[in-house]
Design a protein around this motif. Structure first.
Motif, PDB file in Angstrom:
ATOM      1  N   LEU A  75       0.838  -1.198   0.000  1.00  0.00           N
ATOM      2  CA  LEU A  75       0.000   0.000   0.000  1.00  0.00           C
ATOM      3  C   LEU A  75       0.878   1.255   0.000  1.00  0.00           C
ATOM      4  O   LEU A  75       0.604   2.227  -0.734  1.00  0.00           O
ATOM      5  CB  LEU A  75      -0.931  -0.008   1.214  1.00  0.00           C
ATOM      6  CG  LEU A  75      -1.943   1.134   1.278  1.00  0.00           C
ATOM      7  CD1 LEU A  75      -2.934   1.059   0.130  1.00  0.00           C
ATOM      8  CD2 LEU A  75      -2.697   1.124   2.612  1.00  0.00           C
ATOM      9  N   LEU A  78       2.333   1.555  -3.513  1.00  0.00           N
ATOM     10  CA  LEU A  78       1.325   2.011  -4.469  1.00  0.00           C
ATOM     11  C   LEU A  78       1.077   3.512  -4.310  1.00  0.00           C
ATOM     12  O   LEU A  78       1.029   4.259  -5.300  1.00  0.00           O
ATOM     13  CB  LEU A  78       0.020   1.230  -4.243  1.00  0.00           C
ATOM     14  CG  LEU A  78      -1.180   1.615  -5.102  1.00  0.00           C
ATOM     15  CD1 LEU A  78      -0.936   1.287  -6.570  1.00  0.00           C
ATOM     16  CD2 LEU A  78      -2.450   0.889  -4.627  1.00  0.00           C
ATOM     17  N   LEU A  82       1.957   6.452  -7.123  1.00  0.00           N
ATOM     18  CA  LEU A  82       0.875   7.306  -7.622  1.00  0.00           C
ATOM     19  C   LEU A  82       0.912   8.706  -7.014  1.00  0.00           C
ATOM     20  O   LEU A  82       0.090   9.548  -7.350  1.00  0.00           O
ATOM     21  CB  LEU A  82      -0.481   6.665  -7.316  1.00  0.00           C
ATOM     22  CG  LEU A  82      -0.876   5.458  -8.153  1.00  0.00           C
ATOM     23  CD1 LEU A  82      -2.100   4.782  -7.562  1.00  0.00           C
ATOM     24  CD2 LEU A  82      -1.165   5.883  -9.600  1.00  0.00           C
ATOM     25  N   VAL A  84       0.099   9.580  -4.021  1.00  0.00           N
ATOM     26  CA  VAL A  84      -1.048   9.819  -3.149  1.00  0.00           C
ATOM     27  C   VAL A  84      -0.524  10.009  -1.731  1.00  0.00           C
ATOM     28  O   VAL A  84       0.273   9.208  -1.237  1.00  0.00           O
ATOM     29  CB  VAL A  84      -2.020   8.621  -3.192  1.00  0.00           C
ATOM     30  CG1 VAL A  84      -3.066   8.716  -2.081  1.00  0.00           C
ATOM     31  CG2 VAL A  84      -2.690   8.513  -4.553  1.00  0.00           C
ATOM     32  N   LEU A  86      -1.100   9.408   1.761  1.00  0.00           N
ATOM     33  CA  LEU A  86      -1.987   8.473   2.470  1.00  0.00           C
ATOM     34  C   LEU A  86      -2.762   9.139   3.608  1.00  0.00           C
ATOM     35  O   LEU A  86      -3.977   8.917   3.749  1.00  0.00           O
ATOM     36  CB  LEU A  86      -1.180   7.298   3.045  1.00  0.00           C
ATOM     37  CG  LEU A  86      -0.851   6.156   2.090  1.00  0.00           C
ATOM     38  CD1 LEU A  86       0.032   5.131   2.801  1.00  0.00           C
ATOM     39  CD2 LEU A  86      -2.119   5.483   1.588  1.00  0.00           C
ATOM     40  N   ALA A  89      -5.343  11.628   2.309  1.00  0.00           N
ATOM     41  CA  ALA A  89      -6.456  10.909   1.668  1.00  0.00           C
ATOM     42  C   ALA A  89      -7.366  10.277   2.720  1.00  0.00           C
ATOM     43  O   ALA A  89      -8.599  10.310   2.592  1.00  0.00           O
ATOM     44  CB  ALA A  89      -5.921   9.853   0.707  1.00  0.00           C
ATOM     45  N   ALA A  90      -6.755   9.697   3.769  1.00  0.00           N
ATOM     46  CA  ALA A  90      -7.569   9.074   4.827  1.00  0.00           C
ATOM     47  C   ALA A  90      -8.370  10.135   5.585  1.00  0.00           C
ATOM     48  O   ALA A  90      -9.547   9.929   5.890  1.00  0.00           O
ATOM     49  CB  ALA A  90      -6.684   8.285   5.785  1.00  0.00           C
ATOM     50  N   LYS A  93     -11.271  11.145   3.520  1.00  0.00           N
ATOM     51  CA  LYS A  93     -12.313  10.124   3.454  1.00  0.00           C
ATOM     52  C   LYS A  93     -13.094  10.038   4.758  1.00  0.00           C
ATOM     53  O   LYS A  93     -14.309   9.807   4.738  1.00  0.00           O
ATOM     54  CB  LYS A  93     -11.705   8.764   3.095  1.00  0.00           C
ATOM     55  CG  LYS A  93     -12.744   7.685   2.798  1.00  0.00           C
ATOM     56  CD  LYS A  93     -13.698   8.095   1.662  1.00  0.00           C
ATOM     57  CE  LYS A  93     -14.924   7.213   1.547  1.00  0.00           C
ATOM     58  NZ  LYS A  93     -14.734   6.046   0.721  1.00  0.00           N
TER      59      LYS A  93
ATOM     60  N   VAL B  64      -9.180   6.689  -7.449  1.00  0.00           N
ATOM     61  CA  VAL B  64      -8.052   5.909  -6.927  1.00  0.00           C
ATOM     62  C   VAL B  64      -7.701   6.377  -5.513  1.00  0.00           C
ATOM     63  O   VAL B  64      -7.521   5.567  -4.600  1.00  0.00           O
ATOM     64  CB  VAL B  64      -6.837   6.034  -7.863  1.00  0.00           C
ATOM     65  CG1 VAL B  64      -5.589   5.471  -7.214  1.00  0.00           C
ATOM     66  CG2 VAL B  64      -7.110   5.333  -9.190  1.00  0.00           C
ATOM     67  N   GLU B  65      -7.610   7.676  -5.337  1.00  0.00           N
ATOM     68  CA  GLU B  65      -7.287   8.226  -4.011  1.00  0.00           C
ATOM     69  C   GLU B  65      -8.306   7.777  -2.970  1.00  0.00           C
ATOM     70  O   GLU B  65      -7.934   7.405  -1.856  1.00  0.00           O
ATOM     71  CB  GLU B  65      -7.299   9.764  -4.066  1.00  0.00           C
ATOM     72  CG  GLU B  65      -5.986  10.367  -4.443  1.00  0.00           C
ATOM     73  CD  GLU B  65      -5.960  11.856  -4.115  1.00  0.00           C
ATOM     74  OE1 GLU B  65      -4.989  12.318  -3.506  1.00  0.00           O
ATOM     75  OE2 GLU B  65      -6.927  12.564  -4.503  1.00  0.00           O
ATOM     76  N   GLU B  66      -9.572   7.800  -3.351  1.00  0.00           N
ATOM     77  CA  GLU B  66     -10.614   7.425  -2.385  1.00  0.00           C
ATOM     78  C   GLU B  66     -10.524   5.935  -2.028  1.00  0.00           C
ATOM     79  O   GLU B  66     -10.673   5.565  -0.863  1.00  0.00           O
ATOM     80  CB  GLU B  66     -11.994   7.777  -2.949  1.00  0.00           C
ATOM     81  CG  GLU B  66     -13.094   7.518  -1.940  1.00  0.00           C
ATOM     82  CD  GLU B  66     -14.432   8.137  -2.329  1.00  0.00           C
ATOM     83  OE1 GLU B  66     -14.471   9.007  -3.221  1.00  0.00           O
ATOM     84  OE2 GLU B  66     -15.452   7.733  -1.734  1.00  0.00           O
ATOM     85  N   ILE B  68      -7.825   4.000  -2.257  1.00  0.00           N
ATOM     86  CA  ILE B  68      -6.597   3.797  -1.471  1.00  0.00           C
ATOM     87  C   ILE B  68      -6.834   4.230  -0.020  1.00  0.00           C
ATOM     88  O   ILE B  68      -6.408   3.557   0.923  1.00  0.00           O
ATOM     89  CB  ILE B  68      -5.414   4.555  -2.107  1.00  0.00           C
ATOM     90  CG1 ILE B  68      -4.938   3.813  -3.366  1.00  0.00           C
ATOM     91  CG2 ILE B  68      -4.266   4.728  -1.115  1.00  0.00           C
ATOM     92  CD1 ILE B  68      -3.791   4.485  -4.110  1.00  0.00           C
ATOM     93  N   ALA B  69      -7.555   5.331   0.141  1.00  0.00           N
ATOM     94  CA  ALA B  69      -7.890   5.787   1.499  1.00  0.00           C
ATOM     95  C   ALA B  69      -8.715   4.738   2.233  1.00  0.00           C
ATOM     96  O   ALA B  69      -8.470   4.454   3.412  1.00  0.00           O
ATOM     97  CB  ALA B  69      -8.645   7.114   1.426  1.00  0.00           C
ATOM     98  N   ASP B  70      -9.679   4.135   1.551  1.00  0.00           N
ATOM     99  CA  ASP B  70     -10.508   3.110   2.194  1.00  0.00           C
ATOM    100  C   ASP B  70      -9.669   1.909   2.627  1.00  0.00           C
ATOM    101  O   ASP B  70      -9.862   1.371   3.720  1.00  0.00           O
ATOM    102  CB  ASP B  70     -11.614   2.648   1.231  1.00  0.00           C
ATOM    103  CG  ASP B  70     -12.740   3.656   1.106  1.00  0.00           C
ATOM    104  OD1 ASP B  70     -12.973   4.409   2.058  1.00  0.00           O
ATOM    105  OD2 ASP B  70     -13.394   3.683   0.048  1.00  0.00           O
TER     106      ASP B  70
END
Lengths: 117, 117, 117, 117
Positions: A75, A78, A82, A84, A86, A89-90, A93, B64-66, B68-70
């Motif tokens: 993870l 990835l 990309l 991202v 993390l 993003a979390a 979300k 993708v970001e969403e 990955i966040a999940d």
């Protein structure tokens, strides 16, 4: 920051072995799938109670730790490939989920947000 | 630390909704599976090149970001429930992988460690 | 035979839509992952008893049937593309499992064959 | 019929080992996840071309056959436990897909049906 540091360690590991060529996002998602599959195999026949009690079984727990580490490593990789963030993003979300699952409506229920209202 | 802080946010989110009862390790592994499945759906028909180029597609990238966040959120939660230290576990696994995949033997190859020697 | 007939229907469906180009074994494995993920989402928060009782819930059961169908369709397609005879492969694997899991040793136990003896 | 016959073989195998107690739908979905994970591991680092050429590699192909068999065995078992008629469910889903993906709209495209119109 601890996440970026870990991602750098993993990036070096891959780069030293000339593995960047294999680390497309698509391939890394498949690698993640493989590791989640191994985690599933540990828990598949356990009752809910046995799954919670795995912390008391040193051998079983060591396997769980190793598979969780594998999932986390892929993870991190990835997200790095990309670009991202993390944590951001979390956090984003969780804010979405706060809207989707208001406390009064969601309490004690497992209904999906689209069926909650 | 950023990971513990994020885990505390997620734990509060669950606790406020009385969802701890659902968060057995077994159930969380299944939830992780579901999210990795959604990530797979984004990439399943893409070529390797298209999978790498998803960063240039704002709508695709947001999905993708969403996802990955999940995945990250459920992994954080699983590690929290099992009291696994994610960073320590990842560091320990990288050390194992350094033994399993010596640079000279593993360079440019995807063979599994058990078949590498 | 019923499996070959079903595979022919799915092959025609793909071919009419010019989808053969997307149906590499690798992509089909990812599509299978996505569908198993959707199946997981249905069961993730259920107790073992609730998971068995889903046959009594017409709405839940219809979702289960649809996701099982999706898994089966991609498995049929994957086997067709790779020219794997599903029934012959399953029969061969059951024979392997009979060797790996002798009745006397395996009774009532979920230990993996490599740890059984 | 060949599917029911195979399901009976697998049911006997489980019953002889007193494994019915473990074969809840929820547990079988996790077992299916584990097997799809093993299938993913075979394909994860392959290019699309290499994934199609696996039929020319006897050793790699034997692994693929075995993992596909494992997925099929657990899918047959899950359908049996839930009393889902696999062929009828697949036929019904193909009819749904014919509505969702009209040939003229879907040709050469991988867009999801909800975004197709």
């Amino acid at each position: 920051m601890v996440i970026k540091r870990m991602q750098a360690i993993i990036a070096d590991f891959a780069s030293e072995r000339d593995w960047d060529q294999f680390h497309t996002p698509k391939n890394l998602v498949m690698a993640l799938t493989g590791e989640v599959g191994e985690l599933s195999e540990i828990f598949q026949w356990l009752t809910p109670e046995q799954s919670a009690a795995i912390t008391n079984d040193p051998q079983g727990f060591a396997r769980v730790e190793e598979e969780i580490a594998d999932v986390f490593i892929y993870l991190l990789r990835l997200a790095d490939v990309l670009q991202v963030d993390l944590i951001a993003a979390a956090e984003a979300k969780v804010r979405v989920n706060e809207q989707r699952y208001p406390v009064e409506l969601a309490r004690g229920r497992t209904v999906k947000h689209s069926e909650l209202r």
